[in-house]
Design an enzyme around this catalytic site. Structure first.
Site: not given
Ligand code: F6R
Length: 245
Positions: A67, A136, A138, A143
């Site tokens: 992303d 959540n 994701h 989401e």
């Molecule tokens: C990052 C991504 C997100 C993260 C997720 C967890 O490229 O796609 O899905 O993997 O938000 O984030 P952290 O590791 O910062 O807790």
């Protein structure tokens, strides 16, 4: 699904890095799907270390990231391109022309998503997709929602995700409200998936994703349908999962 229980973040990172290193060693021209965020930073650190010791060669590797924030140019220090450059690309012998992320500067969402889908198809799909998971549930920026989105799409970030990501920005209002993300079908098409997760604050999300019902309200739960998922998690992140694991 295979689960590796690590004692803490460092052990989780070493284990995840060793799985990626095996992939690169066994198939030097592999396609790695990569993630940003706090979870994989230690994994990248280990990979860089092993590269510096002469144990890894990234010269033939291609990468596609999950992303990118819409509206952030590559040189913005909060863009995911910047992150990847900082933690991996600038530190190993990867060919930068073979590192791909959605183009955050493309204002036309349809054009940005179409181009990224074409890129993923043109590299032949993903051999190993690295993922983190949000509080959540994701994955990527998919989401919670009423349905699973298939390919790259533009998302409006949930309040919870904006809150979680505020820590990286000067203030909440600076967090971009939209992002381009790979879709669930693309993630599920990866030949292998490696999810890294650490910390008690993620325990409920891990339990819901891997032991709850499969539902787009917990996007990560779709991974239960993938036949080659490796979950590398520390004890705190697994603390709400069934005791039998
Ligand atoms: C990052 C991504 C997100 C993260 C997720 C967890 O490229 O796609 O899905 O993997 O938000 O984030 P952290 O590791 O910062 O807790």
């Amino acid at each position: 699904m295979r689960i590796y229980k690590a004692k803490d973040y460092n052990e989780m990172s070493r284990k995840a890095a060793s799985i990626i290193a095996s992939q690169v060693t066994l198939k030097p021209n592999c396609v790695l799907g990569l993630a940003t965020g706090s979870s994989p930073i230690g994994t990248y650190k280990n990979l860089v270390e092993w590269y510096n010791q002469g144990d890894l060669d990234f010269s033939q590797v291609t990468t596609v990231n999950l992303d990118e924030y819409k509206g952030l140019p590559r040189d913005n220090d909060q863009s995911y391109y910047y992150f990847m450059n900082e933690h991996l690309f600038s530190k190993v012998n990867i060919n930068k022309e073979r590192t791909f992320l959605p183009d955050g500067t493309e204002a036309d969402s349809d054009a940005a998503c179409k181009k990224y889908n074409e890129t993923i198809h043109s590299v032949g799909g993903v051999d190993l997709q690295l993922l983190g998971i949000g509080h959540n549930g994701h994955i990527g920026f998919n989401e919670p929602s009423d349905s699973f989105e298939k390919e790259t799409h533009c998302v409006t970030l949930s309040e919870r995700t904006i809150q979680a990501n505020t820590r990286f920005f000067a203030s909440e209002k600076d967090v971009p409200r939209q992002a381009y993300t790979m879709g669930i079908q693309t993630i599920m098409a990866a030949r292998k998936i490696l999810l890294v997760v650490s910390g008690e604050d993620k325990a409920a999300a891990v339990n819901a994703a891997f032991f709850g019902p499969v539902t787009p309200q917990v996007p990560g739960s779709i991974l239960q349908f993938h036949k080659n998922v490796i979950l590398v998690a520390d004890e705190a992140a697994l603390s709400q999962c069934p005791k039998s694991i």
